[in-house]
Design an enzyme around this catalytic site. Structure first.
Site, PDB file in Angstrom:
ATOM      1  N   GLN A  98      -5.348  -2.717   1.989  1.00  0.00           N
ATOM      2  CA  GLN A  98      -5.224  -2.016   3.502  1.00  0.00           C
ATOM      3  C   GLN A  98      -6.651  -2.337   4.260  1.00  0.00           C
ATOM      4  OE1 GLN A  98      -2.539  -0.521   4.867  1.00  0.00           O
ATOM      5  NE2 GLN A  98      -3.669  -0.512   6.936  1.00  0.00           N
ATOM      6  N   LYS A 142       4.536   2.446   3.946  1.00  0.00           N
ATOM      7  CA  LYS A 142       4.600   1.112   3.198  1.00  0.00           C
ATOM      8  C   LYS A 142       5.173   1.356   1.860  1.00  0.00           C
ATOM      9  CE  LYS A 142       1.262  -1.401   6.074  1.00  0.00           C
ATOM     10  NZ  LYS A 142      -0.167  -1.998   6.135  1.00  0.00           N
ATOM     11  N   ASP A 196      -0.051  -9.847   3.187  1.00  0.00           N
ATOM     12  CA  ASP A 196      -0.337  -9.696   4.537  1.00  0.00           C
ATOM     13  C   ASP A 196      -0.572 -11.181   5.221  1.00  0.00           C
ATOM     14  OD1 ASP A 196      -0.420  -7.265   5.322  1.00  0.00           O
ATOM     15  OD2 ASP A 196      -2.400  -6.773   4.373  1.00  0.00           O
TER      16      ASP A 196
END
Ligand code: NAP
Length: 279
Positions: free
Chosen positions: A88, A44, A111
């Site tokens: 994450q 990412k 997200d």
């Protein structure tokens, strides 16, 4: 359905938008040393840098306290250089993942995991949507599959894939069925579907006899086995399906591309040229 090719195109479009905006800041936070998370964050981060995004790769040791992570998130929430924040998951077991997810400012939650963003998706006015589901819908659009009026069956009901992809399909006017581990007859449900999205994590759970000839099948499941990465969809489904995503090379690359698009969206929102949905 070639996720790699579409992802490359989206990434180059994102790079163009970043250049136009002048600055897009994205902070990724990784706590601990989970090897899979390390790979995801590295990919990412690399993709963000390639698109010209000012990406901060923040890494904290596994023994970091929940309060320290919350303090970092608060700092990033208030940092004007940062448009998007991604923490994450999974976080180390001593941490309350929900508490940390909820601490990210909804406008910066690229997200789309914050309940405000999940709620806006539910209400049909999404801003940030989880990247993997958004990637599934982008693949359908690319291949000319309009969900309107179609039977869509989603296998899996997680907050990061199954539920949001079902909501997006509903918003696109599909008739949506969500299956899960308690579904009585999975094969019968899947057999009705014009569009199947498999997000389970059980290699090969979708077999050719379960798929209606000509159906569009999107494989999200990703399991590392001794024979390599395996999806939820049996390879032989290719002989029955009209369209099928490969694994790897389908939904994985799309997830990264859509995350970058989400960062650009966050930057546009923060600059005031995109309205934040009211709720
Ligand atoms: P998850 O939280 O473990 O959810 C799995 C879902 O599958 C659950 O809803 C579960 O039902 C359901 N399920 C389990 N066994 C089943 C069965 N035998 N029949 C029907 N449903 C069953 O996983 P996730 O985070 O959604 O991820 C799903 C898969 O996608 C994983 O393999 C993950 O690695 C992969 N993934 C891929 C990408 C990508 O970019 N391609 C991104 C994210 C995740 P219950 O709710 O009843 O337990």
């Amino acid at each position: 359905m070639d996720g790699k090719a579409l992802a490359a195109r989206i990434r180059s479009e994102v790079a163009g938008e970043v250049a136009e905006l002048g600055h897009v800041g994205l902070a990724t936070v990784l706590v601990g040393d989970d090897p899979a998370s390390d790979v995801y964050i590295t990919l990412k981060h690399r993709a963000a840098l390639e698109a010209g995004i000012d990406a901060r790769d923040l890494r904290l040791p596994a023994e970091t306290s929940e309060e320290e992570v919350l303090a970092l998130v608060a700092e990033l929430n208030g940092d004007d250089e940062i448009d998007g924040i991604l923490v994450q998951v999974p976080l180390p077991p001593h941490m309350d993942e929900t508490r940390i997810t909820y601490a990210v400012a909804p406008a910066k939650d690229v997200d789309g995991f914050h309940p405000v963003n999940a709620g806006n998706l539910y209400l049909g006015t999404p801003l940030h949507v989880p990247a993997t589901p958004a990637g599934c819908l982008a693949l359908l659009a690319e291949y000319g599959v309009d969900p309107a009026g179609k039977e869509a069956v989603v296998i899996g009901r997680s907050e990061i894939v199954g539920r949001p992809v079902a909501m997006l399909l509903l918003q696109a006017h599909a008739t949506v069925t969500i299956c899960h581990s308690r579904t009585a007859d999975l094969a019968a449900e899947v057999r009705r579907a014009d569009i199947v999205v498999a997000a389970v994590g059980v290699p090969g759970i979708v077999t050719p006899s379960m798929v209606k000839p000509g159906a569009t099948v999107i494989d999200v499941g990703l399991t590392r086995t001794e024979e390599g990465i395996r999806g939820d969809v049996d390879h032989a489904v290719a002989e029955v399906a009209g369209l099928l995503t490969p694994m790897p090379g389908g939904t994985g690359p799309m997830t990264i591309a859509l995350l970058l698009r989400s960062a650009v969206k966050a930057a546009r929102y923060r600059r005031g040229d995109l309205a934040y949905p009211t709720f």
